[in-house]
Design a protein around this motif. Structure first.
Motif, PDB file in Angstrom:
ATOM      1  N   VAL A 104       0.843  -1.205   0.000  1.00 11.11           N
ATOM      2  CA  VAL A 104       0.000   0.000   0.000  1.00 11.11           C
ATOM      3  C   VAL A 104       0.874   1.250   0.000  1.00 11.11           C
ATOM      4  O   VAL A 104       0.622   2.213  -0.751  1.00 11.11           O
ATOM      5  N   GLU A 140       0.972   3.940  -3.034  1.00 11.25           N
ATOM      6  CA  GLU A 140       0.650   5.359  -2.841  1.00 11.25           C
ATOM      7  C   GLU A 140       1.786   6.252  -3.356  1.00 11.25           C
ATOM      8  O   GLU A 140       1.539   7.309  -3.957  1.00 11.25           O
ATOM      9  N   LYS A 165      -5.565   4.561 -12.013  1.00 10.22           N
ATOM     10  CA  LYS A 165      -6.804   3.836 -11.731  1.00 10.22           C
ATOM     11  C   LYS A 165      -6.502   2.408 -11.275  1.00 10.22           C
ATOM     12  O   LYS A 165      -7.081   1.909 -10.301  1.00 10.22           O
ATOM     13  N   ARG A 192      -5.009   2.505  -7.815  1.00  5.20           N
ATOM     14  CA  ARG A 192      -6.042   2.746  -6.787  1.00  5.20           C
ATOM     15  C   ARG A 192      -6.861   1.478  -6.538  1.00  5.20           C
ATOM     16  O   ARG A 192      -7.218   1.168  -5.394  1.00  5.20           O
ATOM     17  N   GLU A 193      -7.175   0.744  -7.611  1.00  2.00           N
ATOM     18  CA  GLU A 193      -7.864  -0.542  -7.415  1.00  2.00           C
ATOM     19  C   GLU A 193      -6.992  -1.504  -6.611  1.00  2.00           C
ATOM     20  O   GLU A 193      -7.497  -2.258  -5.766  1.00  2.00           O
ATOM     21  N   LYS A 194      -5.690  -1.479  -6.875  1.00  2.00           N
ATOM     22  CA  LYS A 194      -4.771  -2.326  -6.112  1.00  2.00           C
ATOM     23  C   LYS A 194      -4.768  -1.934  -4.640  1.00  2.00           C
ATOM     24  O   LYS A 194      -4.789  -2.810  -3.745  1.00  2.00           O
ATOM     25  N   ILE A 195      -4.758  -0.629  -4.364  1.00  2.00           N
ATOM     26  CA  ILE A 195      -4.797  -0.166  -2.978  1.00  2.00           C
ATOM     27  C   ILE A 195      -6.091  -0.598  -2.307  1.00  2.00           C
ATOM     28  O   ILE A 195      -6.095  -1.058  -1.153  1.00  2.00           O
ATOM     29  N   GLU A 196      -7.203  -0.454  -3.050  1.00  2.00           N
ATOM     30  CA  GLU A 196      -8.475  -0.894  -2.470  1.00  2.00           C
ATOM     31  C   GLU A 196      -8.455  -2.381  -2.154  1.00  2.00           C
ATOM     32  O   GLU A 196      -8.964  -2.816  -1.112  1.00  2.00           O
ATOM     33  N   ARG A 197      -7.849  -3.173  -3.055  1.00  2.00           N
ATOM     34  CA  ARG A 197      -7.773  -4.623  -2.813  1.00  2.00           C
ATOM     35  C   ARG A 197      -6.942  -4.942  -1.582  1.00  2.00           C
ATOM     36  O   ARG A 197      -7.338  -5.735  -0.721  1.00  2.00           O
ATOM     37  N   GLU A 255      -6.129  -2.848   0.856  1.00  2.00           N
ATOM     38  CA  GLU A 255      -6.786  -2.321   2.053  1.00  2.00           C
ATOM     39  C   GLU A 255      -7.913  -3.242   2.496  1.00  2.00           C
ATOM     40  O   GLU A 255      -8.184  -3.383   3.691  1.00  2.00           O
ATOM     41  N   GLY A 256      -8.574  -3.870   1.520  1.00  2.00           N
ATOM     42  CA  GLY A 256      -9.565  -4.885   1.873  1.00  2.00           C
ATOM     43  C   GLY A 256      -8.930  -6.051   2.599  1.00  2.00           C
ATOM     44  O   GLY A 256      -9.487  -6.579   3.577  1.00  2.00           O
ATOM     45  N   SER A 264      -8.270  -4.856   6.085  1.00  2.00           N
ATOM     46  CA  SER A 264      -9.482  -4.731   6.898  1.00  2.00           C
ATOM     47  C   SER A 264     -10.021  -6.092   7.312  1.00  2.00           C
ATOM     48  O   SER A 264     -10.620  -6.246   8.378  1.00  2.00           O
TER      49      SER A 264
END
Length: 587
Positions: free
Chosen positions: A233, A237, A407, A410-415, A417-418, A421
Motif C-alpha cells: 500500500v 501510494e 486507476k 487505486r484498485e490495487k490499494i483498495e484490494r 486495504e480490503g 481490513s
C-alpha cells in the motif's frame, strides 16, 4: 438332702492337698478307665480320620532384566494384585471341573451328588496362595519397606500323587496365565496407542487440508502477509503520487503544445521557381470558402465567379476524399435556398415556414464548413505542425496511460486495504486453526513417544526380559500329611483324658455320702475320735493288688509300645526322630 449338703460343705472346707491325693488313690481305677477311654477314642479318631496331604510350589517374582530407566514397562499393577487377578482367571468353574475330571479327584457318585458350584468351592478352599515378603529399600524414597518377592502355591488332597499333579497343573496355569496376561496387556496398550496415533494422524491431515483451503480462500489476507500488504500500500501510494506529478507536468506540456499548435498552420505554403508563394490545400480551401461567402452576399448564385470558386472547392475536396459528401450537402443547400426563395415570394420574413427554411440553410452551411475544415485538418503537411501535433498526441497518450495506471493502482490499494481490513477476522480464524493443529501435533508426538515405549515394553515381555514368575521350588510328592496332626492329637488326648478322669472322680466323690478320715469325723461331730485304726489287708487282698499293679504296668508298657509303633508308621520313623533329637541335643 440337707444333711448331705452340709456334709459336702464341711468336706470342702476341711480338705487339703493330701485329701485330694487320697481321693485320687481311692478312685484311681475310675481315673485310669476314664482317661484311657477318652485317649483311645481321640487317638483312634486321629489315626482313622482321612489324611490330608499338601504339595507346595514356590514361585519367585523376578524383576525385569533391563533397567527401568532405559525401558519402562506398561504394566503398573502390584504383584499382589496380579496374583489375585490371575487366581480369579484360573479358578473358574470350567477350569476347575476340567482339572477335577482330568485327575479324578471325585468319584462318579460324588460328581453326581454334588453340583459344579459346590465342587468348585471345595477346590478353591483346597488351594492356598500365600505371599512371601521381604524388607527392601524403595529406590524412589530410599526407605525400607515390605515387598512381595515370591509366593507359595499349595493344594490339599487325600491322594499324595494326585495332590502333586494338581499342584503342578495349577502352577503351570499360573505361569502361563501370567505370561499371557502380560503379553496381552502390553499388546493391548500398543494397539490402543497405534489406533490413537492413526486417529491423530488423520486429524492432522484433515487440519492440513483445512489450513490449505483457508489459505487459498483468503490469499493475501493472512496474518503473515499483513506487513507485506502494508508495504505494498505504501509503495503504491508513492507510485500514485509520482504518476500524479507526471500527469500535472504532462498537462502543463499539453497546454503549451496546444498554444504552439494554434499558432502554426497545418498546411505549409509552397515556393515556386518564379518566386511565387503557393498556399497549401487547407489554406487555399479556407480562402476559397471565405471568398464564396463574400461573393454570395454580392452576386447571384449562378454568377460565373461563384461557379468557378465552387468548382475549385470541389476539386480540393475531391483530393481530400470528401467530394461526395460535399456535393450532397451542396445539392441540399441549393434546394433549400430555392425553397426559401419560393417561400419569401409567398410569405413575410417572420413566417414560420420561412424561419424554418433559414434554419435548415444555416445548418447545412455550418455542416459544409465543418466538412471543409475537417478535410483541411485531416491532411496537414506543415512539418512544424506535424511535429507539434505528434508531441501533443504523445503527451495525451502519456496522460491517458498514467491515468489508467493510477486507476489500476487505486484498485490495487483498495484490494490490499480490503486484505488489511479483513486481517483481524482472518487472523482469529487462522490462529484457531493453527492452535488446533499445534495441540493435535503435540498430542500426536506424545502418543508417538508413548507408542514407541509401549513397543519396547511389548518386545521386553515377548522376549521374557520383563518382570516374570519363575518356579524355584516345584511341587513335590507329599510324604507326611498336614492333617490331622497326630502329635497334637495325642497330646490333646492325654490332656482331655486326664481332665475327664479327674472330673469323673471329683463328681463321684461329691455325690458319695461317705466320711473318710478323722478330720471329717471331727468336723462333722465336733468331737475328736479317741484313736485312728488303719485298714489292714489280708494276704489274698495284697496278692490281688500286686496282680493289678502288674497288669497296669504291663498295660502301660503295651500302650507305650503301641504309641511308638503308631508314631513310627504314621508320623515319622523312629530312627529319623532319634537322629533329629540327637542333633538338637548336640550329640
Amino acid at each position: 438332702m440337707n444333711n448331705q449338703a452340709e456334709m459336702l460343705d464341711i468336706e470342702e472346707n476341711t480338705r487339703s492337698i493330701s485329701d485330694y491325693i487320697n481321693v485320687v488313690r481311692r478312685r484311681k481305677r475310675v481315673l485310669a478307665i476314664t482317661a484311657s477311654s477318652v485317649m483311645v477314642v481321640i487317638i483312634l479318631s486321629a489315626f482313622l480320620w482321612p489324611k490330608t496331604y499338601r504339595s507346595q510350589a514356590i514361585i519367585l517374582i523376578e524383576q525385569q532384566d533391563i533397567p527401568t530407566d532405559l525401558v519402562q514397562t506398561t504394566i503398573t499393577s502390584y504383584a499382589q494384585q496380579r496374583i489375585e487377578e490371575i487366581k480369579q482367571r484360573i479358578m473358574t468353574i470350567g477350569n476347575i471341573i476340567g482339572i477335577v475330571e482330568e485327575f479324578g479327584l471325585y468319584t462318579e457318585r460324588e460328581m453326581e451328588r454334588k453340583t459344579r458350584t459346590e465342587i468348585a468351592e471345595e477346590f478353591r478352599r483346597a488351594v492356598s496362595i500365600r505371599p512371601i515378603s521381604a524388607e527392601v529399600v524403595d529406590p524412589r524414597s530410599g526407605r525400607p519397606t515390605e515387598a512381595i518377592i515370591a509366593f507359595s502355591l499349595s493344594f490339599d488332597g487325600e491322594v499324595p500323587s494326585k495332590v502333586q499333579k494338581v499342584t503342578n497343573e495349577i502352577t503351570t496355569l499360573y505361569l502361563d496365565e501370567n505370561l499371557k496376561d502380560r503379553t496381552a496387556q502390553t499388546k493391548s496398550t500398543s494397539d490402543f496407542l497405534t489406533a490413537e496415533s492413526e486417529f491423530l494422524s488423520e486429524q492432522l491431515a484433515d487440519l492440513d487440508t483445512k489450513i490449505a483451503i483457508f489459505k487459498e480462500n483468503n490469499k493475501g489476507a493472512l496474518p503473515e502477509q499483513n506487513q507485506f500488504n502494508l508495504s505494498v500500500v505504501d509503495r503504491t501510494e508513492l507510485q500514485i503520487n509520482d504518476l500524479d506529478f507526471q500527469i500535472k507536468a504532462l498537462k502543463k506540456r499539453k497546454i503549451q503544445l496546444d498554444g504552439d499548435l494554434t499558432q502554426i498552420s497545418p498546411s505549409a505554403p509552397t515556393m515556386l521557381s518564379n518566386g511565387q508563394m503557393v498556399l497549401g490545400e487547407a489554406d487555399r480551401l479556407k480562402a476559397l470558402q471565405s471568398q464564396i461567402r463574400q461573393y454570395e452576399s454580392t452576386y447571384h448564385p449562378g454568377h460565373p465567379t461563384l461557379i468557378r470558386l465552387r468548382r475549385e472547392v470541389e476539386t480540393l475536396l475531391a483530393g481530400g476524399g470528401k467530394l461526395d459528401e460535399y456535393k450532397e450537402m451542396t445539392e441540399q443547400l441549393k434546394q433549400e435556398r430555392d425553397t426559401l426563395d419560393a417561400l419569401e415570394g409567398k410569405y413575410t420574413g417572420d413566417h414560420s415556414a420561412v424561419l424554418q427554411s433559414k434554419r435548415i440553410i444555416a445548418s447545412l452551411e455550418s455542416s459544409l464548413a465543418e466538412t471543409i475544415q475537417a478535410d483541411a485538418e485531416l491532411t496537414p503537411d506543415n512539418p512544424a505542425y506535424l511535429v507539434l501535433r505528434t508531441r501533443l498526441n504523445a503527451t495525451n497518450e502519456d496522460i491517458r496511460s498514467n491515468s489508467e495506471k493510477i486507476k489500476a493502482l487505486r484498485e490495487k490499494i483498495e484490494r490490499y486495504e480490503g486484505y488489511l481490513s479483513r486481517a483481524p477476522q482472518i487472523e482469529k480464524e487462522y490462529q484457531s486453526l493453527l492452535r488446533d493443529y499445534q495441540n493435535t501435533y503435540v498430542k500426536y508426538q506424545e502418543i508417538r513417544s508413548k507408542k514407541m515405549s509401549a513397543d519396547l515394553a511389548q518386545n521386553l515381555e515377548s522376549e521374557r526380559k520383563g518382570e516374570r514368575f519363575t518356579l524355584i521350588q516345584p511341587p513335590e510328592l507329599p510324604v507326611d500329611p498336614v492333617s490331622p496332626n497326630i502329635t497334637a492329637m495325642v497330646f490333646l488326648a492325654v490332656i482331655l483324658g486326664v481332665s475327664a478322669g479327674l472330673g469323673v472322680i471329683i463328681l463321684q466323690e461329691g455325690m458319695a455320702a461317705v466320711i473318710f478320715g478323722a478330720a471329717e469325723v471331727t468336723a462333722l461331730t465336733g468331737v475328736a475320735p479317741l484313736a485312728v485304726v488303719g485298714y489292714m489287708e489280708t494276704k489274698d487282698e495284697e496278692s490281688k493288688h500286686n496282680r493289678k499293679r502288674f497288669l497296669i504296668v504291663l498295660g502301660l508298657v503295651l500302650v507305650a509300645i503301641l504309641v511308638l509303633l503308631l508314631f513310627h508308621w504314621f508320623i515319622k520313623p523312629l530312627d529319623v526322630t532319634w537322629y533329629i533329637l540327637m542333633r538338637k541335643l548336640g550329640f
